[in-house]
Design a protein around this motif. Sequence first.
Motif, PDB file in Angstrom:
ATOM      1  N   PRO A 106     -32.176   5.912  49.734  1.00  0.00           N
ATOM      2  CA  PRO A 106     -31.282   6.865  50.396  1.00  0.00           C
ATOM      3  C   PRO A 106     -32.086   7.992  51.034  1.00  0.00           C
ATOM      4  CG  PRO A 106     -31.242   7.214  48.019  1.00  0.00           C
ATOM      5  CD  PRO A 106     -32.232   6.110  48.286  1.00  0.00           C
ATOM      6  N   MET A 107     -31.989   8.102  52.327  1.00  0.00           N
ATOM      7  CA  MET A 107     -32.681   9.144  53.080  1.00  0.00           C
ATOM      8  C   MET A 107     -34.180   8.850  53.186  1.00  0.00           C
ATOM      9  SD  MET A 107     -32.264  13.299  52.798  1.00  0.00           S
ATOM     10  CE  MET A 107     -30.480  13.187  52.843  1.00  0.00           C
ATOM     11  N   LEU A 108     -34.518   7.896  54.041  1.00  0.00           N
ATOM     12  CA  LEU A 108     -35.911   7.560  54.299  1.00  0.00           C
ATOM     13  C   LEU A 108     -36.638   8.666  55.058  1.00  0.00           C
ATOM     14  CD1 LEU A 108     -38.157   5.346  54.235  1.00  0.00           C
ATOM     15  CD2 LEU A 108     -37.230   4.530  56.420  1.00  0.00           C
ATOM     16  N   ASN A 109     -35.890   9.477  55.792  1.00  0.00           N
ATOM     17  CA  ASN A 109     -36.485  10.515  56.639  1.00  0.00           C
ATOM     18  C   ASN A 109     -35.946  11.893  56.235  1.00  0.00           C
ATOM     19  OD1 ASN A 109     -37.556  12.079  58.702  1.00  0.00           O
ATOM     20  ND2 ASN A 109     -36.437  11.072  60.351  1.00  0.00           N
ATOM     21  N   PRO A 110     -36.335  12.401  55.056  1.00  0.00           N
ATOM     22  CA  PRO A 110     -35.790  13.689  54.610  1.00  0.00           C
ATOM     23  C   PRO A 110     -36.216  14.870  55.466  1.00  0.00           C
ATOM     24  CG  PRO A 110     -37.548  12.964  53.138  1.00  0.00           C
ATOM     25  CD  PRO A 110     -37.271  11.818  54.064  1.00  0.00           C
ATOM     26  N   ASP A 111     -37.381  14.781  56.120  1.00  0.00           N
ATOM     27  CA  ASP A 111     -37.799  15.878  57.004  1.00  0.00           C
ATOM     28  C   ASP A 111     -36.887  15.959  58.222  1.00  0.00           C
ATOM     29  OD1 ASP A 111     -39.856  16.158  55.199  1.00  0.00           O
ATOM     30  OD2 ASP A 111     -41.395  15.308  56.523  1.00  0.00           O
ATOM     31  N   GLY A 112     -36.577  14.807  58.810  1.00  0.00           N
ATOM     32  CA  GLY A 112     -35.640  14.785  59.930  1.00  0.00           C
ATOM     33  C   GLY A 112     -34.252  15.228  59.506  1.00  0.00           C
ATOM     34  N   ALA A 113     -33.854  14.840  58.286  1.00  0.00           N
ATOM     35  CA  ALA A 113     -32.556  15.275  57.770  1.00  0.00           C
ATOM     36  C   ALA A 113     -32.506  16.791  57.632  1.00  0.00           C
ATOM     37  CB  ALA A 113     -32.265  14.603  56.431  1.00  0.00           C
ATOM     38  N   GLU A 114     -33.607  17.380  57.182  1.00  0.00           N
ATOM     39  CA  GLU A 114     -33.651  18.831  57.010  1.00  0.00           C
ATOM     40  C   GLU A 114     -33.463  19.549  58.337  1.00  0.00           C
ATOM     41  OE1 GLU A 114     -33.694  22.142  54.659  1.00  0.00           O
ATOM     42  OE2 GLU A 114     -33.771  20.043  54.006  1.00  0.00           O
ATOM     43  N   ARG A 115     -34.063  19.010  59.397  1.00  0.00           N
ATOM     44  CA  ARG A 115     -34.001  19.639  60.717  1.00  0.00           C
ATOM     45  C   ARG A 115     -32.885  19.076  61.581  1.00  0.00           C
ATOM     46  NH1 ARG A 115     -39.589  18.937  63.440  1.00  0.00           N
ATOM     47  NH2 ARG A 115     -39.149  16.778  62.861  1.00  0.00           N
ATOM     48  N   LYS A 116     -32.194  18.045  61.053  1.00  0.00           N
ATOM     49  CA  LYS A 116     -31.127  17.351  61.781  1.00  0.00           C
ATOM     50  C   LYS A 116     -31.654  16.771  63.089  1.00  0.00           C
ATOM     51  CE  LYS A 116     -26.196  17.718  62.786  1.00  0.00           C
ATOM     52  NZ  LYS A 116     -25.039  18.628  62.983  1.00  0.00           N
ATOM     53  N   THR A 117     -32.783  16.059  62.967  1.00  0.00           N
ATOM     54  CA  THR A 117     -33.385  15.410  64.127  1.00  0.00           C
ATOM     55  C   THR A 117     -33.527  13.916  63.860  1.00  0.00           C
ATOM     56  OG1 THR A 117     -35.639  15.781  63.300  1.00  0.00           O
ATOM     57  CG2 THR A 117     -34.688  17.456  64.765  1.00  0.00           C
ATOM     58  N   ARG A 118     -33.546  13.157  64.917  1.00  0.00           N
ATOM     59  CA  ARG A 118     -33.735  11.713  64.813  1.00  0.00           C
ATOM     60  C   ARG A 118     -35.131  11.392  64.279  1.00  0.00           C
ATOM     61  NH1 ARG A 118     -31.694   7.073  67.511  1.00  0.00           N
ATOM     62  NH2 ARG A 118     -33.257   5.486  67.987  1.00  0.00           N
ATOM     63  N   GLU A 119     -36.120  12.102  64.773  1.00  0.00           N
ATOM     64  CA  GLU A 119     -37.516  11.809  64.461  1.00  0.00           C
ATOM     65  C   GLU A 119     -37.943  12.480  63.156  1.00  0.00           C
ATOM     66  OE1 GLU A 119     -36.545  11.432  68.652  1.00  0.00           O
ATOM     67  OE2 GLU A 119     -36.454  13.168  67.321  1.00  0.00           O
ATOM     68  N   ASN A 120     -39.104  12.081  62.661  1.00  0.00           N
ATOM     69  CA  ASN A 120     -39.671  12.723  61.468  1.00  0.00           C
ATOM     70  C   ASN A 120     -40.425  13.994  61.880  1.00  0.00           C
ATOM     71  OD1 ASN A 120     -42.115  11.838  62.525  1.00  0.00           O
ATOM     72  ND2 ASN A 120     -42.838  10.940  60.608  1.00  0.00           N
ATOM     73  N   ALA A 121     -41.139  14.604  60.937  1.00  0.00           N
ATOM     74  CA  ALA A 121     -41.832  15.868  61.226  1.00  0.00           C
ATOM     75  C   ALA A 121     -42.985  15.699  62.207  1.00  0.00           C
ATOM     76  CB  ALA A 121     -42.332  16.492  59.924  1.00  0.00           C
ATOM     77  N   GLN A 122     -43.456  14.465  62.399  1.00  0.00           N
ATOM     78  CA  GLN A 122     -44.505  14.205  63.402  1.00  0.00           C
ATOM     79  C   GLN A 122     -43.935  14.024  64.801  1.00  0.00           C
ATOM     80  OE1 GLN A 122     -45.566  10.828  60.833  1.00  0.00           O
ATOM     81  NE2 GLN A 122     -47.701  11.275  61.340  1.00  0.00           N
ATOM     82  N   GLY A 123     -42.603  13.959  64.890  1.00  0.00           N
ATOM     83  CA  GLY A 123     -41.965  13.636  66.158  1.00  0.00           C
ATOM     84  C   GLY A 123     -41.880  12.146  66.403  1.00  0.00           C
ATOM     85  N   ILE A 124     -42.070  11.327  65.362  1.00  0.00           N
ATOM     86  CA  ILE A 124     -42.056   9.874  65.485  1.00  0.00           C
ATOM     87  C   ILE A 124     -40.684   9.334  65.120  1.00  0.00           C
ATOM     88  CG2 ILE A 124     -42.964   7.724  64.481  1.00  0.00           C
ATOM     89  CD1 ILE A 124     -45.642   9.117  64.170  1.00  0.00           C
ATOM     90  N   ASP A 125     -40.171   8.444  65.941  1.00  0.00           N
ATOM     91  CA  ASP A 125     -38.980   7.671  65.594  1.00  0.00           C
ATOM     92  C   ASP A 125     -39.433   6.571  64.637  1.00  0.00           C
ATOM     93  OD1 ASP A 125     -36.859   5.838  65.459  1.00  0.00           O
ATOM     94  OD2 ASP A 125     -36.257   6.185  67.529  1.00  0.00           O
ATOM     95  N   ILE A 126     -39.087   6.695  63.380  1.00  0.00           N
ATOM     96  CA  ILE A 126     -39.578   5.760  62.357  1.00  0.00           C
ATOM     97  C   ILE A 126     -39.176   4.324  62.682  1.00  0.00           C
ATOM     98  CG2 ILE A 126     -39.485   5.182  59.897  1.00  0.00           C
ATOM     99  CD1 ILE A 126     -38.873   8.172  59.396  1.00  0.00           C
ATOM    100  N   ASN A 127     -38.017   4.162  63.308  1.00  0.00           N
ATOM    101  CA  ASN A 127     -37.563   2.810  63.625  1.00  0.00           C
ATOM    102  C   ASN A 127     -38.301   2.199  64.811  1.00  0.00           C
ATOM    103  OD1 ASN A 127     -35.946   0.603  62.929  1.00  0.00           O
ATOM    104  ND2 ASN A 127     -34.420   1.118  64.490  1.00  0.00           N
ATOM    105  N   ARG A 128     -39.219   2.929  65.389  1.00  0.00           N
ATOM    106  CA  ARG A 128     -40.088   2.371  66.430  1.00  0.00           C
ATOM    107  C   ARG A 128     -41.536   2.331  65.940  1.00  0.00           C
ATOM    108  NH1 ARG A 128     -35.494   2.028  67.358  1.00  0.00           N
ATOM    109  NH2 ARG A 128     -34.357   2.464  69.286  1.00  0.00           N
ATOM    110  N   ASP A 129     -41.722   2.421  64.623  1.00  0.00           N
ATOM    111  CA  ASP A 129     -43.057   2.545  64.048  1.00  0.00           C
ATOM    112  C   ASP A 129     -43.347   1.397  63.076  1.00  0.00           C
ATOM    113  OD1 ASP A 129     -45.516   3.824  63.693  1.00  0.00           O
ATOM    114  OD2 ASP A 129     -44.787   5.045  62.026  1.00  0.00           O
ATOM    115  N   ALA A 130     -42.680   0.259  63.287  1.00  0.00           N
ATOM    116  CA  ALA A 130     -42.843  -0.863  62.347  1.00  0.00           C
ATOM    117  C   ALA A 130     -44.203  -1.542  62.501  1.00  0.00           C
ATOM    118  CB  ALA A 130     -41.726  -1.881  62.551  1.00  0.00           C
TER     119      ALA A 130
END
Length: 435
Positions: A106-130
């Motif tokens: 639950p919540m693979l991207n907690p940094d993005g959740a904190e900022r309410k952004t699609r991307e993580n704290a690096q600015g990476i879309d995790i779903n394009r980082d496989a």
Amino acid sequence: MDWIVHHYWPELDRKHVRRADIEPILEHFRSRPEINIQLLGHSVQQRPIELVSIGRGKQVVLAWTQMHGDEPTATAAVFDIIEQLLSDNRSLVTQVLNHFTLHFIPMLNPDGAERKTRENAQGIDINRDARKRCSPEAQILHNAVSKLRPDIAFNLHDQNRYYGVGNTDELSTIAFLAPPFDQEQSVNHARGRAMSLIAVMRQVLEARINGHVARYMDEYSPRCFGDTIAAMGASTLLIESGEFPNDPNRQTARAMNRLAIFTALDAVSQNTWQDVGEADYFAIPANNENHWGDIVLRNVTFAGNANSVEFQTDMLIRKVEGEYQVAEIGDLADQRGITELGCDQLTLSRGEPYRVSEPLTLDDLAYRAILKNGYSHFIDTNDNLAVRTELPVFSTTQPLPTTFHKLPAIGILSTAGSPRYAVLGRKVVELEGEP
């Protein structure tokens, strides 16, 4: 069987969910001997990412949520599912626990959740980082899949509010996809089972939200996790949560996630998924992007100005790069609005700028009085405006242009020069009568 009794965690009935919102629920689960919670790693900003496991069966299920930090609906649904597995003593729930071992991130991207952004704290879309796995979150998901080797994988997302079901007038509340695992979009046993499970889920959901279920079009993308995990042999199912009428917190989609997932597990445990096939999957209407907007004004008269003559047509308002803008002006007969207003007798103008020269507290009553006088936005160069209203307020340092296209959706709708409605972003506010 009716899997939807109630939402087990009413505190998650909200527009957005952050790590702090789920901490108390995780603590509750830690006290239960039936649950195993394992730390998988940490996000870029060192927030924990955990695996919550329950069940004792041979078939392995993995589900993950909030890969995109601003997509929280399925996080609430997953916690509902886990609590139902703990507290519901009906035989079919026991059957699920006996047949599967279920793992949830639950919540693979907690940094993005904190900022309410699609991307993580690096600015990476995790779903394009496989493939490259530059982000720690992508590494965590990849490692979990490699270790668990799930038979069934649920990739849980939210989609924007503008998707429709095919060419119908219905919002797409749930959209499914059995992602391809190669460029040829081949169908092996695992993908075929995913297609059949989606067909079964669709049948069940249609009884609850008739006409609000759609299917994403197949496009292979090797950098996306769904496609990559499908290539590893899992029956992978993408579930996208969308809008339902008069449901701003997407609680309908939350309930339908739970219903869909339990339906799929039930179909696998009882081996009924083979009763349907590819044809049933492809019969699901396509998920139609941008079929909807926030507001459509029908047959509105645009006031003439120095640069144009008066004319009558339709206008569409939609969120563009974080701002509600006038996305299109013209023939919108095939476009639908979550809010629609017939404007045959109404004239739209930008409205006047209200210059704030001294301290002003803007509560509902004061704001409506200003709007009724034809003012639509505020010029506040000295921070004199104190906003005490829930209605959208647009404040700037310069008057807005009188034109509308690709500009903020702020204006006044009038009849014979008398303001009747204010257009304020995604809201149309009636100005006649009491507030």
